[in-house]
Design a protein around this motif. Structure first.
Motif, mmCIF file in Angstrom:
data_model
loop_
_atom_site.group_PDB
_atom_site.id
_atom_site.type_symbol
_atom_site.label_atom_id
_atom_site.label_comp_id
_atom_site.label_asym_id
_atom_site.label_seq_id
_atom_site.Cartn_x
_atom_site.Cartn_y
_atom_site.Cartn_z
ATOM 1 N N ALA A 160 -38.128 -54.596 57.246
ATOM 2 C CA ALA A 160 -39.352 -55.076 56.596
ATOM 3 C C ALA A 160 -39.325 -56.577 56.326
ATOM 4 O O ALA A 160 -40.275 -57.132 55.776
ATOM 5 C CB ALA A 160 -39.570 -54.324 55.282
ATOM 6 N N MET A 161 -38.247 -57.242 56.735
ATOM 7 C CA MET A 161 -38.124 -58.677 56.486
ATOM 8 C C MET A 161 -39.280 -59.437 57.138
ATOM 9 O O MET A 161 -39.572 -59.271 58.309
ATOM 10 C CB MET A 161 -36.795 -59.198 57.039
ATOM 11 C CG MET A 161 -36.534 -60.667 56.759
ATOM 12 S SD MET A 161 -34.946 -61.198 57.431
ATOM 13 C CE MET A 161 -33.810 -60.172 56.508
ATOM 14 N N TYR A 167 -45.611 -54.376 65.299
ATOM 15 C CA TYR A 167 -44.450 -54.949 64.599
ATOM 16 C C TYR A 167 -43.234 -54.035 64.721
ATOM 17 O O TYR A 167 -42.098 -54.514 64.870
ATOM 18 C CB TYR A 167 -44.820 -55.181 63.137
ATOM 19 C CG TYR A 167 -43.674 -55.612 62.259
ATOM 20 C CD1 TYR A 167 -43.136 -56.890 62.350
ATOM 21 C CD2 TYR A 167 -43.125 -54.745 61.313
ATOM 22 C CE1 TYR A 167 -42.082 -57.295 61.535
ATOM 23 C CE2 TYR A 167 -42.086 -55.134 60.492
ATOM 24 C CZ TYR A 167 -41.567 -56.412 60.609
ATOM 25 O OH TYR A 167 -40.523 -56.804 59.812
ATOM 26 N N GLU A 168 -43.443 -52.728 64.667
ATOM 27 C CA GLU A 168 -42.324 -51.788 64.795
ATOM 28 C C GLU A 168 -41.633 -51.934 66.153
ATOM 29 O O GLU A 168 -40.436 -51.683 66.271
ATOM 30 C CB GLU A 168 -42.815 -50.359 64.609
ATOM 31 C CG GLU A 168 -43.138 -50.011 63.161
ATOM 32 C CD GLU A 168 -43.386 -48.535 62.962
ATOM 33 O OE1 GLU A 168 -42.600 -47.895 62.247
ATOM 34 O OE2 GLU A 168 -44.355 -48.017 63.539
ATOM 35 N N LEU A 203 -40.289 -59.329 63.909
ATOM 36 C CA LEU A 203 -40.883 -60.611 63.522
ATOM 37 C C LEU A 203 -40.884 -61.618 64.664
ATOM 38 O O LEU A 203 -41.756 -62.488 64.726
ATOM 39 C CB LEU A 203 -40.133 -61.179 62.311
ATOM 40 C CG LEU A 203 -40.707 -62.452 61.683
ATOM 41 C CD1 LEU A 203 -42.148 -62.245 61.230
ATOM 42 C CD2 LEU A 203 -39.832 -62.904 60.508
ATOM 43 N N ASP A 204 -39.935 -61.503 65.583
ATOM 44 C CA ASP A 204 -39.874 -62.445 66.710
ATOM 45 C C ASP A 204 -41.197 -62.501 67.475
ATOM 46 O O ASP A 204 -41.569 -63.543 68.005
ATOM 47 C CB ASP A 204 -38.746 -62.054 67.673
ATOM 48 C CG ASP A 204 -37.373 -62.432 67.131
ATOM 49 O OD1 ASP A 204 -37.314 -63.313 66.250
ATOM 50 O OD2 ASP A 204 -36.377 -61.844 67.570
ATOM 51 N N GLY A 205 -41.877 -61.364 67.531
ATOM 52 C CA GLY A 205 -43.138 -61.307 68.274
ATOM 53 C C GLY A 205 -44.297 -61.987 67.575
ATOM 54 O O GLY A 205 -45.406 -62.051 68.135
ATOM 55 N N SER A 237 -36.770 -66.767 62.796
ATOM 56 C CA SER A 237 -36.815 -65.346 63.126
ATOM 57 C C SER A 237 -36.536 -64.439 61.930
ATOM 58 O O SER A 237 -36.717 -63.225 62.008
ATOM 59 C CB SER A 237 -35.814 -65.030 64.243
ATOM 60 O OG SER A 237 -34.501 -65.384 63.858
ATOM 61 N N GLN A 238 -36.086 -65.011 60.804
ATOM 62 C CA GLN A 238 -35.904 -64.239 59.560
ATOM 63 C C GLN A 238 -37.089 -64.399 58.609
ATOM 64 O O GLN A 238 -37.082 -63.860 57.507
ATOM 65 C CB GLN A 238 -34.616 -64.679 58.844
ATOM 66 C CG GLN A 238 -33.343 -64.139 59.464
ATOM 67 C CD GLN A 238 -32.995 -64.840 60.760
ATOM 68 O OE1 GLN A 238 -32.982 -66.080 60.818
ATOM 69 N NE2 GLN A 238 -32.709 -64.082 61.788
ATOM 70 N N GLY A 239 -38.093 -65.145 59.018
ATOM 71 C CA GLY A 239 -39.260 -65.363 58.171
ATOM 72 C C GLY A 239 -39.068 -66.460 57.155
ATOM 73 O O GLY A 239 -39.896 -66.642 56.258
ATOM 74 N N ALA A 240 -37.980 -67.219 57.288
ATOM 75 C CA ALA A 240 -37.709 -68.316 56.355
ATOM 76 C C ALA A 240 -38.587 -69.517 56.691
ATOM 77 O O ALA A 240 -38.873 -69.795 57.863
ATOM 78 C CB ALA A 240 -36.243 -68.723 56.424
ATOM 79 N N LEU A 241 -39.001 -70.228 55.653
ATOM 80 C CA LEU A 241 -39.717 -71.488 55.834
ATOM 81 C C LEU A 241 -38.730 -72.557 56.288
ATOM 82 O O LEU A 241 -37.661 -72.722 55.699
ATOM 83 C CB LEU A 241 -40.364 -71.910 54.514
ATOM 84 C CG LEU A 241 -40.999 -73.306 54.504
ATOM 85 C CD1 LEU A 241 -42.272 -73.323 55.323
ATOM 86 C CD2 LEU A 241 -41.277 -73.756 53.077
ATOM 87 N N LEU A 242 -39.083 -73.281 57.318
ATOM 88 C CA LEU A 242 -38.251 -74.381 57.808
ATOM 89 C C LEU A 242 -38.787 -75.685 57.238
ATOM 90 O O LEU A 242 -39.934 -76.049 57.475
ATOM 91 C CB LEU A 242 -38.263 -74.430 59.338
ATOM 92 C CG LEU A 242 -37.715 -73.177 60.033
ATOM 93 C CD1 LEU A 242 -37.860 -73.298 61.545
ATOM 94 C CD2 LEU A 242 -36.262 -72.928 59.649
#
Length: 320
Positions: free
Chosen positions: A146-147, A254-255, A259-261, A295-300
Motif C-alpha cells: 500500500a506504499m 495498481y495491483e 507505484l512504478d507504473g 519508486s517508494q513514493g518519497a518526495l525528492l
C-alpha cells in the motif's frame, strides 16, 4: 442514531431553488410552521444557504442536485453502495465494517458531522456543496504493497477530472489536488491489517464542488471549487459515478504494476515539480526544489547537499 428523515424531506422540497411558504412546507410534512423554522436552523448549521423572505417563504440560494443511488447505479457498476445523507464520516462507516465488505464497496454522503483529513484534522463538509466519497479495497499483498497509495489515488482523481474538462488540475504531495495553487480536494487512506496478512484499505476523498465563501470561511488555507476549474461541470451524480469508476480501474491497475507504473503520471501532474518549496517536518523547515517522487513514493527535494528523499511522518509541503 438521530432520525433526519423530516429534515431530509425538507431539503428535497427546497432543492428546486423556489420559494415555499412555511405553512405549505408544514402541511406537506405534517408538522407546524414553528417546527419548520427549527428544522431550517438545523439545515443552515449543516451549511445549506437557506433564506426567508416575508410573504414568500423559504428558499435555497440556488437549485441543489441531491445524490441518488438509482442515478449512480445507472452509470457505474458498484459491488456495494451506501448513500447516507448525514453521517459522522464516510471513512469511519467503512472502517467499522471491514471484513463484511466486498471489494470496491463505496460510501457517499451529503454531509459529514465529523469529516476528517490527515493527522486527525477536521474536514469541513457542508451539505450538498461537495463530494464526500470513500471506497474499500483489499490488498492481498499486504501493508507494504500500500506504499504510496494516496499518490496513486491522487493521480486517478486528477486524471478523471481532466477527462471532464478540468484540464489544469494538479496533484500535491502527498495527498491533495490543486487548481491554480489552491486546494481543491484531499485524500485520506486509512489501513487495518496484520503483518503477513492482507491489508484492508479505506480510501476517502473530499472534493470541493460548489462550496460558498461563507461555508469555507473556516478553512485555514487557500482553496477553490471544481466550478472554477471546469467550464461545463457535470451533475454531481455523474461526477460521483465518474470518480468511482476511475478509482476502481486505477486500483486494479495498481495491483498489477505497483507505484512504478504511476511515477511518470504523477510527475506530469505535480503542482510543485521543479518549483521552490518548503518542507515542514515538525518544527523543522527544509527549503529546496521539488524534483518529483521516487519508486517508494518519497518526495525528492534538491538542496545544496543534493537530492534527498522524504517520506512519511509529520511532513507537509508548501510553495515558497
Amino acid at each position: 442514531m438521530i432520525d433526519h428523515a423530516t429534515r431530509l424531506a425538507l431539503v428535497a422540497m427546497l432543492s428546486d431553488g423556489r420559494f415555499h411558504s412555511g405553512e405549505a412546507l408544514g402541511e406537506s410534512l405534517g408538522i407546524s410552521r414553528a417546527a419548520i423554522s427549527k428544522h431550517i436552523k438545523t439545515l443552515q448549521s449543516w451549511g445549506l444557504d437557506i433564506y426567508r423572505v416575508q410573504g414568500k417563504g423559504y428558499s435555497l440560494a440556488s437549485k441543489l442536485e441531491l445524490l441518488d443511488c438509482d442515478k449512480l447505479l445507472a452509470q457505474v457498476k458498484c459491488s456495494s453502495l451506501d448513500l447516507i445523507p448525514v453521517i459522522d464520516s464516510t471513512n469511519q462507516f467503512l472502517l467499522d465494517r471491514v471484513g463484511q465488505l466486498p471489494q470496491g464497496a463505496v460510501c457517499l454522503a451529503e454531509y459529514q458531522e465529523s469529516g476528517r483529513g490527515r493527522r486527525g484534522r477536521q474536514w469541513l463538509s457542508p451539505f450538498g456543496s461537495n463530494l464526500y466519497l470513500s471506497m474499500y479495497w483489499r490488498l492481498d499483498a499486504g501493508m507494504a504493497a500500500a506504499m504510496g497509495l494516496s499518490l496513486v489515488v491522487g493521480v486517478a482523481i486528477a486524471e478523471a477530472l481532466q477527462s471532464i474538462g478540468a484540464e489544469d488540475i494538479k496533484v500535491k504531495w502527498p495527498n491533495d489536488l490543486y487548481y491554480q495553487d489552491r486546494k481543491l480536494a484531499g485524500i485520506l487512506v486509512e489501513m487495518t491489517g496484520k503483518a503477513g496478512e492482507a491489508a484492508h484499505l479505506v480510501i476517502g476523498m473530499g472534493l470541493n464542488v460548489a462550496m460558498t465563501e461563507q461555508e469555507g470561511s473556516d478553512i485555514g488555507q487557500a482553496w477553490t471549487n471544481l466550478t472554477q476549474a471546469c467550464s461545463h461541470l457535470p451533475e454531481r451524480n455523474q461526477l460521483a459515478a465518474t470518480l468511482i469508476r476511475r478509482l476502481y480501474e486505477t486500483l486494479e491497475h495498481y495491483e498489477n504494476v505497483g507505484l512504478d507504473g504511476f511515477i511518470e503520471r504523477w510527475n506530469r501532474l505535480d503542482n510543485f515539480l521543479d518549483r521552490p518549496v518548503k518542507l515542514l517536518i515538525g518544527e523543522r523547515v527544509v527549503e529546496g526544489i521539488a524534483r518529483g517522487i521516487n519508486s517508494q513514493g518519497a518526495l525528492l527535494l534538491e538542496t545544496e547537499q543534493g537530492i534527498t528523499p522524504y517520506v512519511g511522518g509529520e511532513i507537509s509541503l508548501r510553495g515558497c
